[in-house]
Design an enzyme around this catalytic site. Structure first.
Site, PDB file in Angstrom:
ATOM      1  N   ASP A 277       0.868  -1.172   0.000  1.00 15.23           N
ATOM      2  CA  ASP A 277       0.000   0.000   0.000  1.00 15.23           C
ATOM      3  C   ASP A 277       0.913   1.231   0.000  1.00 15.23           C
ATOM      4  O   ASP A 277       2.094   1.133   0.329  1.00 15.23           O
ATOM      5  CB  ASP A 277      -0.889  -0.025   1.250  1.00 15.23           C
TER       6      ASP A 277
ATOM      7  N   ASP B 142      -0.251   5.200   0.720  1.00 15.76           N
ATOM      8  CA  ASP B 142      -0.562   6.214   1.737  1.00 15.76           C
ATOM      9  C   ASP B 142      -0.709   5.568   3.112  1.00 15.76           C
ATOM     10  O   ASP B 142      -1.552   4.693   3.315  1.00 15.76           O
ATOM     11  CB  ASP B 142      -1.855   6.948   1.387  1.00 15.76           C
TER      12      ASP B 142
ATOM     13  N   ASP C 252      -1.568  -0.543   6.102  1.00 16.23           N
ATOM     14  CA  ASP C 252      -1.829   0.092   7.396  1.00 16.23           C
ATOM     15  C   ASP C 252      -3.301   0.165   7.740  1.00 16.23           C
ATOM     16  O   ASP C 252      -3.657   0.670   8.814  1.00 16.23           O
ATOM     17  CB  ASP C 252      -1.246   1.511   7.409  1.00 16.23           C
TER      18      ASP C 252
END
Length: 221
Positions: free
Chosen positions: A10, A12, A171
């Site tokens: 991922d 961001d 995240d």
């Protein structure tokens, strides 16, 4: 091809700490439509979703036409912020070193699965000297929003790596749910935009120095 493995990142909140620019663009977008901006935690909770889905979560009571305007206002604000030569979000500490370790391994391929647009991802990769590092780059333009597994399934198809030899690093719960739906292992990070105890990954890392070991543990070295 069976001895290859794939690590999917991922962007961001995982590789790049983009919260300042996201909050700035959201502020401008909500101002443009005369709406009250939700608090920071609420805004950051939607990072990883496609923009259309993000505004459905943030603005459940506005009509579709206004949501479309919000998406366009956000995109325009993001581009304006960048054209003003503001500093873009930095890589999280240790990210580049971790990427260098993995990319030096002949049997390890790297991929990105992000809610960013193609244009947005290109800017980030260029800014941080990562153009050409990833063997597969999956963006919001071409897929349903996370947690739909489309991005991961396409990355597996493009690289020829079987699901049991792939892992997702993220995240948010959207990343973990996407990985689960695609049938691959998942590594959570503690420094991102969702609470770490909500992720329920196969492994959790507290810094990028632990990434290579976690990858070996989950999908073999």
């Amino acid at each position: 091809m069976s001895d290859l493995r794939l690590v999917i990142f991922d962007v961001d909140g995982t590789l790049v700490d983009s919260q300042a620019e996201i909050m700035a663009a959201m502020t401008l977008a909500f101002q443009a439509e005369g709406l009250a901006l939700p608090d920071r935690a609420t805004v950051l909770s939607i990072v990883g979703l496609s923009l259309a889905e993000a505004f459905r979560v943030l603005c459940p009571d506005v009509d579709e036409a206004q949501r479309v305007r919000l998406v366009e206002a956000y995109k325009a604000s993001f581009m304006q912020l960048r054209s003003d030569n503001r500093e873009m979000g930095p890589l999280f500490p240790g990210a580049m070193d971790a990427l260098d370790v993995l990319r030096a391994q002949d049997h390890t391929l790297l991929a990105v699965a992000t809610g960013k647009s193609r244009r947005g991802l290109d800017k980030v990769l260029e800014r941080h000297g990562l153009t050409g590092v990833f063997h597969s780059e999956q963006v919001a333009d071409h897929h349903p929003s996370k947690p739909n597994p489309s991005m991961i399934l396409t990355a597996l198809s493009e690289t020829g790596v079987p699901p049991q030899k792939a892992v997702m690093l993220g995240d948010t719960t959207y990343d973990m749910d996407m990985a689960r739906a695609a049938g691959i292992k998942k590594i959570g990070v503690t420094w991102g935009y969702h609470a770490a105890d909500a992720l329920l990954p196969d492994a959790m890392i507290e810094d990028f120095a632990a990434l290579a070991g976690a990858v070996d543990q989950l999908i073999g070295s």
